[in-house]
Scaffold this motif. Structure first.
Motif, PDB file in Angstrom:
ATOM      1  N   SER A  48       0.831  -1.210   0.000  1.00 57.55           N
ATOM      2  CA  SER A  48       0.000   0.000   0.000  1.00 57.55           C
ATOM      3  C   SER A  48       0.866   1.260   0.000  1.00 57.55           C
ATOM      4  CB  SER A  48      -0.892   0.007   1.236  1.00 57.55           C
ATOM      5  OG  SER A  48      -0.078   0.035   2.391  1.00 57.55           O
TER       6      SER A  48
ATOM      7  N   ASP B 268       4.526  -0.855   6.933  1.00 56.79           N
ATOM      8  CA  ASP B 268       4.587  -2.315   7.047  1.00 56.79           C
ATOM      9  C   ASP B 268       4.890  -2.966   5.698  1.00 56.79           C
ATOM     10  OD1 ASP B 268       3.733  -1.569   9.511  1.00 56.79           O
ATOM     11  OD2 ASP B 268       1.681  -2.327   9.283  1.00 56.79           O
TER      12      ASP B 268
ATOM     13  N   CYS C 113       1.495  -5.601  -6.078  1.00 57.12           N
ATOM     14  CA  CYS C 113       0.155  -5.131  -6.458  1.00 57.12           C
ATOM     15  C   CYS C 113      -0.261  -4.021  -5.496  1.00 57.12           C
ATOM     16  CB  CYS C 113      -0.851  -6.263  -6.363  1.00 57.12           C
ATOM     17  SG  CYS C 113      -0.768  -7.401  -7.731  1.00 57.12           S
TER      18      CYS C 113
ATOM     19  N   TYR D 293      -8.518  -7.947  -2.612  1.00 56.75           N
ATOM     20  CA  TYR D 293      -8.153  -9.354  -2.771  1.00 56.75           C
ATOM     21  C   TYR D 293      -8.561  -9.905  -4.137  1.00 56.75           C
ATOM     22  CZ  TYR D 293      -6.350  -9.737   1.942  1.00 56.75           C
ATOM     23  OH  TYR D 293      -5.584  -9.575   3.070  1.00 56.75           O
TER      24      TYR D 293
ATOM     25  N   LEU E 147       1.587 -12.137  -0.373  1.00 54.28           N
ATOM     26  CA  LEU E 147       2.248 -11.784   0.885  1.00 54.28           C
ATOM     27  C   LEU E 147       1.645 -10.487   1.397  1.00 54.28           C
ATOM     28  CD1 LEU E 147       6.013 -12.326  -0.032  1.00 54.28           C
ATOM     29  CD2 LEU E 147       4.249 -14.003   0.469  1.00 54.28           C
TER      30      LEU E 147
END
Ligand code: ATP
Length: 435
Positions: free
Chosen positions: A17, A21, A43, A100, A116
């Motif tokens: 994103s 993290d 992605c 997703y 991942l």
């Protein structure tokens, strides 16, 4: 990072994103000498909901360009939101499904083994604390290293791999700072600031190792209870039996059984969104000595306890049916047959004169209460004879302008009079069952 979760010969998606993290995850994959970065595809989903979402995208694009990593970006359009909002109205769920499903599409295209995700130890503990607060039923306490996402729209599954569950947020920030890695400040969070701060404070006060042990224990126990719940439902052919259910003295097991019962009836979403007290309420009602209880789950469904049985029923079924019939020819076919059958086969004299129309045929309990059967109300008679709630719905009464009474030969009843005595003794009432 738990590298053993990866197979060096397989391909993977990395969900990035731009937040700390996922930048940590990406950078660690890139620098891992045992892994081939060409097996990884980044992605990113740009929800285009925040002023800084293009900036976040830019951070990831720049990183990937510099390190020559394949990247796919999905810019979410209002058409996407419209499409997914037909499945769920909760924005978090919509955003997750869009994300997703995108991972799944790219994963299929490149025959990837999974995605991942950068969930870390802090997320793991936060999730557990939230679960403890809610005190509901969970598949897994905290976050699992491996889980599966099932897409409603694409009808297939995606493996989710979390290899950062032992790394704290502090370690991540420290690493990014030390290595001068640019990242986006995460301004969206599923938890409200208030709730998140409470949890953060709580995390600071706990001993991590103790908490991890506790989560482990909870998961082991949960696993055992889930197996017992599965056995219970198999032994009972997928049903809940009130007597055997109440004989179970572990409340958590009882909750899992109810949860799984909704699950096998494909209605688990009905109780997943309920307040945590709801399962307690159901257990209390199943324990109660009242033989017949209707527990409204939502506008469409109710859980009905009737003697030893439990059933999930569509609320429509519980509604009484009342039909007004202006002429015999207007009767629903099966009812007409019943009436004629009753009139011909039984000794009861049966005739409906033209002036007795319109007829009222009803299974409305309020109406049935007025009917006296062998000195008790029809309602009491139901209870005495342990007629289950749903079976009561097949008992209909025909009221022909207060003129007729006929007793169905399927049940041995003597109907005497109406409770309010406005009907003379001789007046007839037609009473029959519809199969
Ligand atoms: N917009 C995005 N694009 C790509 N990957 C993302 C995006 N948002 C989140 N991710 C991936 O998912 C991980 C978890 O994100 P986040 O903490 O926002 O999800 P969550 O709120 O825990 O809920 P869930 O993962 O169940 O959707 C991120 O660390 C990242 O790997």
């Amino acid at each position: 990072m738990d590298n053993k979760l990866l197979n060096r010969n397989e391909k993977y998606i990395i969900g990035v994103s731009g937040g700390p993290d996922s930048m940590f995850l990406l950078d660690n994959i890139y620098h891992n000498p045992e892994l081939d970065i060409n097996n990884f595809i980044v992605c990113l989903v740009n929800y285009q909901k925040r002023a800084d979402s293009d900036h976040d995208e830019q951070i990831v694009l720049e990183y990937c360009k510099k390190q020559n990593i394949k990247i796919y970006v999905k810019k979410v359009t209002s058409a996407d939101y419209d499409k997914y909002q037909t499945i769920s109205h909760n924005f978090q769920n919509v955003a997750r499904d869009i994300r997703y499903d995108f991972f799944l599409q790219i994963s299929k295209k490149y025959h990837c083994h999974g995605v991942l995700i950068a969930h870390n130890l802090t997320d793991h503990i936060e999730t557990y604390i939230l679960q403890k607060q809610r005190n509901g039923i969970v598949e897994y306490y905290g976050l699992n290293q491996i889980s599966y996402y099932h897409s409603h729209l694409l009808g297939s599954e995606l493996k989710i791999i979390r290899m950062m569950l032992k790394i704290t947020r502090e370690e991540i920030i420290e690493y990014l700072f030390h290595n001068q890695i640019n990242y986006a400040i995460d301004s969206t969070n599923i938890l409200g600031i208030y709730n998140r701060n409470i949890i953060r404070n709580e995390i600071q006060q706990i001993n991590l190792q103790d908490m991890l042990l506790e989560i482990n224990q909870k998961n082991n126990e949960n696993k055992k209870l889930k197996l017992l719940a599965k056995d219970y439902l198999i032994d009972n052919f997928g049903q809940i039996n009130v007597i055997s259910f109440n004989a179970i003295n572990n409340v958590q097991l009882q909750k899992i059984i109810i949860f799984n019962y909704f699950k096998i009836n494909k209605l688990v979403q009905l109780i997943s969104n309920k307040k945590r007290k709801f399962l307690d309420e159901i257990i209390k009602e199943l324990k109660s000595t009242k033989p017949n209880i209707i527990i409204k789950v939502n506008n469409d469904y109710s859980l009905v306890k009737s003697y030893d049985n439990v059933e999930i029923i569509n609320n429509n079924v519980l509604q009484p049916t009342t039909v007004k019939v202006t002429a015999i020819t207007n009767l629903p076919i099966k009812w007409k047959e019943k009436i004629i059958l009753q009139g011909t086969k039984n000794s009861y004299n049966f005739k409906i004169a033209a002036n007795q129309f319109p007829l009222t045929i009803t299974n409305d309990v309020l109406f049935l209460q007025k009917v006296i059967v062998t000195k008790t109300s029809l309602n009491r008679w139901f209870i005495k004879n342990k007629i289950p709630i749903l079976a009561r719905k097949s008992y209909f009464i025909l009221d022909a302008q207060n003129q007729l009474v006929f007793v169905n030969n399927l049940v041995d009843l003597k109907i005497n009079k109406f409770i309010n005595n406005t009907w003379p003794e001789k007046h007839n009432l037609f009473f029959f069952m519809i199969k």
